[in-house]
Design a protein around this motif. Structure first.
Motif, short mmCIF file in Angstrom:
data_model
loop_
_atom_site.label_atom_id
_atom_site.label_comp_id
_atom_site.label_asym_id
_atom_site.label_seq_id
_atom_site.Cartn_x
_atom_site.Cartn_y
_atom_site.Cartn_z
N VAL A 136 0.87 -1.18 0.00
CA VAL A 136 0.00 0.00 0.00
C VAL A 136 0.91 1.23 0.00
N HIS A 137 0.77 2.06 -1.02
CA HIS A 137 1.61 3.25 -1.10
C HIS A 137 1.13 4.26 -0.05
N PRO A 138 2.02 4.76 0.81
CA PRO A 138 1.58 5.68 1.87
C PRO A 138 0.87 6.92 1.33
N VAL A 139 1.28 7.39 0.16
CA VAL A 139 0.63 8.57 -0.42
C VAL A 139 -0.83 8.24 -0.78
N ASP A 140 -1.04 7.05 -1.34
CA ASP A 140 -2.40 6.64 -1.72
C ASP A 140 -3.31 6.58 -0.50
#
Lengths: 265, 290
Positions: A136-140
């Motif tokens: 899971v991309h932290p920005v997403d």
């Protein structure tokens, strides 16, 4: 002398580096909108926290700013016999400058600090690494929902602040200073346009973007445990506030080119 | 009439479209699942890894030992792309990940789970939501299926009755077990454990060791366990690797490890016995940032 130049050069490089990182975060948010699934639940939570949760502070700030500014303008204008113009001046100032800036500063203190502290704590307790480890991309997950929520909330909060500022101004002017309500509204309609409120809301959009990028950047780069989170939170508030004030100056000139003040009469 | 319920089709995330996830390629025993070749890692001016080369084979449990600050956790983080190597190659299931960008790592990370030292549970979510998190994020939308999987995984770690507790209300051992359930739920091909028994009492440590062994036995998961706990190491290891001065100093079976110490290797013997050569000075390693 050489030392001073070197120090100045170092500071400039540091600032450019920082601006580059914030710009990179902005690009990542745009990329996230394109490639990642949209997280409606997260967006809902953030809308409640940012938009709904900021109501009281924004209403109180808007109302009292409108009331105080009305009083100050009245004290001066009454010497010149211009009492009836108080409403128009206060409402234009509220729409174009006071409401956006005051709301921006208030939301920074309430929401920006919370964003930096929450994301910073997640960073130093490896929760962000845990997100990444689960693909899971932290920005997403953390930044994009907050960015969308603040971009929706800020213009509406500013419109709310303008409304309550104007209500407070009218109340003070008409009930306390006995300015005839008809003159107040007549001047208001003559000298104020819908574009003035639009300018305030556009500024709110930009300030919201500044708050979310600066605060999330500080959180994502937090280090050194609780002390680092504290420092990051302080920096987030300081940098966001300064950015709002500086951007406001340039935005005022830029927006005045498109919607010049006084062009409508 | 067909009363059978159709299995739910997981919603595929936009980013996972190009590359299928975890179940891409089965891992056959004897084949390396992870290959690390001449890995170097600098943090600031300190050289943490100075040419680490090691292969971890499908289905085996490798225990990574070494003094504090030798870069064992850094090694694990590099395997997941959470840290980037300075130079060298890391292959996961045959794919070189050493130069992949953050978003390109997603398919690899779906194959590998990690148990962080402190669990790294999301403190805004309860136990069930924490465990369900990877499934939901990987696109599963069938709530009944998610609930069943969460219950199975929590039952497997003995916490089936603590679904709605918040992480703050869990003991250290419980947090680690919840984290293990979360790591297991998406059926990874490989699990990395960062000091799974650190700070736990011997009985809870033993239960964690048994869990690690059970996961490896029942799900044929390739495992790498970083620990200082020699009892754990002997209990769970198929092979032991000893990291010293940024390189693999020893690799072999637990019996070979003990034999090496018995043959007079003071570095390994000191580590096994927990013996310091001088007051306040570690004999086996030097202080480097973890």
């Amino acid at each position: 002398m050489t030392g001073a130049i070197r120090a100045l050069g170092h500071a400039v490089i540091q600032m450019l580096y920082y601006l580059g990182q914030v710009a990179q975060l902005f690009v990542e948010v745009l990329r996230s909108l394109r490639v990642s699934d949209f997280r409606y639940k997260q967006l809902g939570r953030q809308l409640v926290a940012i938009g709904f949760g900021s109501q009281l502070v924004v209403i109180v700030t808007g109302a009292f700013t409108g009331a105080v500014f009305t009083a100050q303008v009245y004290f001066k204008f009454s010497e010149l016999g211009l009492e009836s113009a108080v409403g128009a001046l206060v409402c234009v100032a509220m729409s174009r400058e006071l409401a956006p800036v005051m709301t921006g500063l208030m939301v920074t203190g309430r929401v920006g600090a919370a964003m930096a502290a929450e994301i910073g704590t997640m960073k130093v307790t490896e929760q962000i690494d845990a997100l990444r480890s689960m693909a899971v991309h932290p920005v997403d997950y953390l930044v994009t929902p907050r960015a969308i929520a603040i971009l929706i909330s800020m213009p509406l909060l500013i419109a709310e602040s303008i409304t309550f500022g104007m209500i407070a101004s009218w109340t003070i002017a008409v009930t306390l200073f006995k300015i005839p309500g008809t003159f107040y509204w007549e001047h208001l309609q003559t000298y104020m346009a819908l574009e003035d409120i639009g300018i305030g809301m556009i500024k709110g959009f930009v300030f919201g973007l500044l708050i979310v990028l600066v605060s999330c950047h500080q959180g994502l780069n937090a280090r050194d445990g609780a002390v680092g989170v504290g420092e990051g939170t302080t920096s987030a508030v300081q940098i966001s506030n300064l950015a709002i004030l500086i951007f406001n100056f340039f935005l005022t000139f830029l927006l005045n080119m498109f919607w010049p003040l006084g062009a409508q009469y | 009439m067909n009363a059978q319920k159709k299995p739910s089709k997981p919603k595929q995330s936009k980013q996972s479209k190009p590359v299928p996830a975890a179940e891409a390629k089965p891992c056959s025993p004897g084949e390396p699942f992870i290959e690390v070749i001449d890995l170097h890692k600098m943090i600031g001016t300190q050289e943490i890894h100075r040419g680490v080369s090691i292969s971890i084979y499908c289905g085996e449990t490798l225990v990574l030992l070494g003094a504090s600050g030798e870069g064992k956790s850094v090694f694990l983080k590099q395997l997941l792309g959470l840290m980037t190597p300075t130079s060298g190659t890391i292959k996961i299931a045959g794919q070189d990940i050493s130069h992949l960008k953050e978003r390109e790592m997603a398919p690899v990370r779906k194959k590998v789970g990690i148990l962080f030292q402190n669990g790294a549970l999301f403190d805004s979510l309860d136990v069930a939501e924490n465990v369900a998190f990877p499934l939901r994020e990987h696109g599963e939308r069938d709530n009944a299926l998610i609930r069943r999987r969460v219950q199975e995984c929590l039952d497997a770690v003995g916490l089936g009755k603590h679904l709605h507790k918040m992480p703050d209300n869990l003991s250290g051992g419980m947090r680690k077990r919840v984290a293990l359930a979360r790591a297991m739920i998406s059926n990874p091909q490989c699990l990395l454990y960062d000091e799974p028994t650190a700070g736990l009492d011997p009985i809870v440590s033993d239960s964690i060791n048994k869990l690690i062994r059970a996961v490896q036995r029942d799900f044929h998961v390739t495992s790498i366990v970083v620990t200082h706990d020699m009892k754990s190491a002997y209990h769970i290891a198929d092979r032991i690797a000893y990291l010293r001065h940024g390189q693999i100093y020893f690799i072999g079976t637990p019996d070979e490890f003990r034999q090496r110490a018995a043959d007079g290797d003071m570095v390994i013997d000191d580590f096994i016995e927990g013996r310091s050569r001088e007051n306040g000075v570690k004999p086996a390693g030097e202080d480097t940032p973890a």
